[in-house]
Design a protein around this motif. Structure first.
Motif, short mmCIF file in Angstrom:
data_model
loop_
_atom_site.label_atom_id
_atom_site.label_comp_id
_atom_site.label_asym_id
_atom_site.label_seq_id
_atom_site.Cartn_x
_atom_site.Cartn_y
_atom_site.Cartn_z
N SER A 1 0.83 -1.20 0.00
CA SER A 1 0.00 0.00 0.00
C SER A 1 0.86 1.25 0.00
O SER A 1 1.94 1.29 0.61
N TYR A 2 0.35 2.28 -0.68
CA TYR A 2 0.99 3.60 -0.73
C TYR A 2 -0.04 4.63 -0.27
O TYR A 2 -1.16 4.68 -0.79
N TYR A 3 0.38 5.43 0.71
CA TYR A 3 -0.55 6.32 1.40
C TYR A 3 -0.01 7.74 1.37
O TYR A 3 1.20 7.98 1.56
N PHE A 4 -0.91 8.72 1.13
CA PHE A 4 -0.51 10.13 1.13
C PHE A 4 -1.59 10.95 1.81
O PHE A 4 -2.79 10.78 1.51
N LYS A 5 -1.20 11.82 2.73
CA LYS A 5 -2.15 12.64 3.48
C LYS A 5 -1.71 14.09 3.53
O LYS A 5 -0.51 14.39 3.62
N ILE A 6 -2.68 15.00 3.47
CA ILE A 6 -2.45 16.44 3.67
C ILE A 6 -3.29 16.88 4.86
O ILE A 6 -4.49 16.58 4.93
N ILE B 1 -7.08 15.24 4.57
CA ILE B 1 -7.56 14.43 3.45
C ILE B 1 -6.44 13.46 3.08
O ILE B 1 -5.27 13.84 3.01
N ALA B 2 -6.79 12.20 2.87
CA ALA B 2 -5.77 11.19 2.57
C ALA B 2 -6.26 10.24 1.50
O ALA B 2 -7.48 10.09 1.27
N TYR B 3 -5.29 9.60 0.86
CA TYR B 3 -5.59 8.62 -0.19
C TYR B 3 -4.62 7.46 -0.05
O TYR B 3 -3.43 7.65 0.21
N MET B 4 -5.13 6.23 -0.21
CA MET B 4 -4.29 5.04 -0.16
C MET B 4 -4.63 4.11 -1.31
O MET B 4 -5.81 3.82 -1.56
N ASN B 5 -3.59 3.64 -1.98
CA ASN B 5 -3.75 2.65 -3.04
C ASN B 5 -3.10 1.35 -2.59
O ASN B 5 -1.96 1.35 -2.12
N SER B 6 -3.84 0.24 -2.70
CA SER B 6 -3.35 -1.06 -2.25
C SER B 6 -3.48 -2.09 -3.36
O SER B 6 -4.46 -2.09 -4.11
N THR B 7 -2.48 -2.96 -3.44
CA THR B 7 -2.51 -4.09 -4.36
C THR B 7 -2.28 -5.35 -3.55
O THR B 7 -1.25 -5.50 -2.89
N ALA B 8 -3.25 -6.27 -3.58
CA ALA B 8 -3.17 -7.51 -2.81
C ALA B 8 -2.90 -8.67 -3.76
O ALA B 8 -3.60 -8.84 -4.76
N ASP B 9 -1.90 -9.46 -3.42
CA ASP B 9 -1.51 -10.62 -4.22
C ASP B 9 -1.90 -11.89 -3.47
O ASP B 9 -1.42 -12.13 -2.35
N ARG C 1 -8.16 -14.40 -4.90
CA ARG C 1 -8.67 -13.30 -4.08
C ARG C 1 -7.84 -12.02 -4.25
O ARG C 1 -8.01 -11.06 -3.50
N SER C 2 -6.94 -11.98 -5.20
CA SER C 2 -6.15 -10.77 -5.45
C SER C 2 -7.09 -9.59 -5.78
O SER C 2 -8.16 -9.78 -6.37
N TYR C 3 -6.67 -8.38 -5.40
CA TYR C 3 -7.52 -7.22 -5.68
C TYR C 3 -6.69 -5.95 -5.74
O TYR C 3 -5.54 -5.90 -5.31
N ILE C 4 -7.31 -4.92 -6.30
CA ILE C 4 -6.77 -3.56 -6.30
C ILE C 4 -7.76 -2.69 -5.54
O ILE C 4 -8.98 -2.77 -5.77
N GLN C 5 -7.25 -1.87 -4.64
CA GLN C 5 -8.14 -1.10 -3.78
C GLN C 5 -7.68 0.36 -3.69
O GLN C 5 -6.49 0.64 -3.55
N ASN C 6 -8.64 1.26 -3.77
CA ASN C 6 -8.39 2.68 -3.54
C ASN C 6 -9.25 3.13 -2.36
O ASN C 6 -10.43 2.76 -2.26
N LYS C 7 -8.64 3.93 -1.49
CA LYS C 7 -9.36 4.33 -0.28
C LYS C 7 -9.12 5.81 -0.01
O LYS C 7 -7.98 6.28 -0.04
N LEU C 8 -10.21 6.54 0.25
CA LEU C 8 -10.16 7.96 0.56
C LEU C 8 -10.51 8.17 2.03
O LEU C 8 -11.41 7.51 2.56
N TYR C 9 -9.81 9.10 2.68
CA TYR C 9 -10.05 9.41 4.08
C TYR C 9 -10.27 10.92 4.23
O TYR C 9 -9.63 11.73 3.55
N MET C 10 -11.16 11.27 5.14
CA MET C 10 -11.35 12.67 5.51
C MET C 10 -11.59 12.74 7.02
O MET C 10 -12.29 11.89 7.58
N SER C 11 -11.00 13.75 7.64
CA SER C 11 -11.25 13.93 9.07
C SER C 11 -11.26 15.41 9.41
O SER C 11 -10.57 16.22 8.78
N PHE C 12 -12.06 15.73 10.42
CA PHE C 12 -12.16 17.10 10.93
C PHE C 12 -12.24 17.02 12.44
O PHE C 12 -13.01 16.22 12.98
N SER C 13 -11.45 17.84 13.12
CA SER C 13 -11.46 17.80 14.58
C SER C 13 -11.25 19.19 15.15
O SER C 13 -10.62 20.05 14.53
N ILE C 14 -11.80 19.39 16.35
CA ILE C 14 -11.59 20.61 17.14
C ILE C 14 -11.02 20.15 18.47
O ILE C 14 -11.64 19.36 19.18
N GLN C 15 -9.84 20.65 18.82
CA GLN C 15 -9.13 20.16 19.99
C GLN C 15 -9.20 21.14 21.16
O GLN C 15 -8.95 22.34 21.01
#
Length: 361
Positions: free
Chosen positions: A203-208, A220-228, A244-258
């Protein structure tokens, strides 16, 4: 010669003392205890819940469960590099399901974080789960026999290992804006009855992440995964027609007040969501469970935390999840999309304790 020997002894003593001073530092402890409820902890689809339900449940009698979770973390910060922190985190967590001993599991994690420059870190992480139970399935290999309560359904579980390296740094010219880039390798090795589904996942993951006014944070984040599916066509009967091999894309979003004040109470709150899109790679027309199958999976997590003091927090969390599967085929008397789609809801109450141990005493 005697003078040189004395100098060497003094040097060694000074060096050892200096090294000892760098290593003998306070240790920080964090304990979290949670009590929760999951209305569909095995992720059963509607057809599974109304047909042959007892076969799917394994050692359980119901589809919902109360859960007790605990997590114990040790943070060690040796002074190795001048003006650059080094952090070593070790944690043990456990989840105990009241409805199923099979589903209960432990996880062990080690993370090493090294500061490189202002707001810039490199992090190494290792995580190990000895046994994670999914649910019980009908074994398709005629050379394997099993019986629990007079049927041929057997528990499917896997061992998981995760290794990752991550870089976190500020984004130039963007005030209070940071990025994280991570590579993650995961292995999922199933018990011998289901090792046709052994996976190795890259998996390769990138977040801002953007901070506003010191208290608000948006990411905001994005992850691309390749399962063998590494056990595909390994000579066993059950691996000849399942991939059961697959390709997966995943988007993340979060908001917080601390740590803001509401009615004279110090509060933190936030929303975290993920949206997963998975497409299976099987090219076998007779692989009805995976060929042309894909799904979308939406999870939304709402949480609020009450800060009583520097050592004690109380947290409430609600999690909703829905997976929608698309497939043109049938399996076990129903369509695959109905068989693999599910909904679930969780509710959690957690208590968090923090303390430090001064090893100089």
């Amino acid at each position: 010669m005697k003078y040189i020997s004395i100098c060497l002894i003094v040097f060694n003593l000074c060096f050892n003392q200096s090294l000892l001073d760098r290593l003998v530092v306070p240790i920080y402890l964090n304990s979290e205890f949670g009590y929760g409820y999951d209305d569909n902890y095995l992720k059963l689809s509607i057809p599974e819940q109304v047909s042959q339900l007892e076969n799917r449940l394994g050692d359980s009698k119901q589809i919902d469960s109360k859960i007790i979770k605990s997590k114990f973390t040790i943070l060690y910060m040796p002074y190795i590099f001048h003006n650059h922190d080094t952090k070593v985190d070790f944690s043990i967590s456990s989840s105990k399901y009241s409805s199923s001993n099979l589903k209960s599991y432990n996880n062990y994690m080690v993370k090493i974080s090294q500061h490189l420059a202002p707001y810039t870190w490199v992090k190494f992480n290792y995580s190990y789960t000895p046994s994670y139970y999914i649910k019980s399935y009908l074994q398709s290999d005629p050379y394997i026999s099993y019986s629990m309560g007079g049927d041929d359904y057997m528990p499917s579980m896997f061992t998981s290992e995760k290794v990752s390296i991550e870089l976190t740094a500020p984004i130039p010219l963007l005030h209070r804006t940071y990025f994280s880039s991570k590579y993650l390798y995961e292995s999922q090795y199933f018990n011998s009855d289901f090792n046709e589904f052994d996976l190795e996942i890259n998996s390769y993951y990138f977040k801002i992440r953007k901070k506003f006014f010191n208290k608000l944070s948006l990411s905001i984040a994005y992850m691309n995964s390749t399962a063998d599916n590494i056990s595909f066509m390994n000579g066993m009967h059950s691996t000849a027609d399942k991939d059961r091999s697959y390709i997966q894309n995943k988007l993340y979003m979060s908001f917080s007040i601390q740590k803001f004040y509401l009615l004279n109470r110090k509060i933190s709150c936030g929303v975290y969501s993920s949206y997963e899109m998975r497409e299976f790679s099987s090219s076998l027309v007779n692989d009805k469970l995976h060929f042309k199958r894909e799904h979308s999976d939406l999870t939304i997590n709402y949480w609020i935390k009450r800060h009583f003091n520097n050592n004690f927090d109380f947290k409430i969390k609600a999690v909703s999840r829905e997976r929608v599967t698309s497939s043109p085929y049938y399996t076990e008397g129903t369509t695959v999309d109905n068989f693999k789609s599910f909904q679930k809801f969780e509710m959690w109450l957690s208590i968090i304790f923090k303390m430090d141990i001064n090893v100089y005493y």
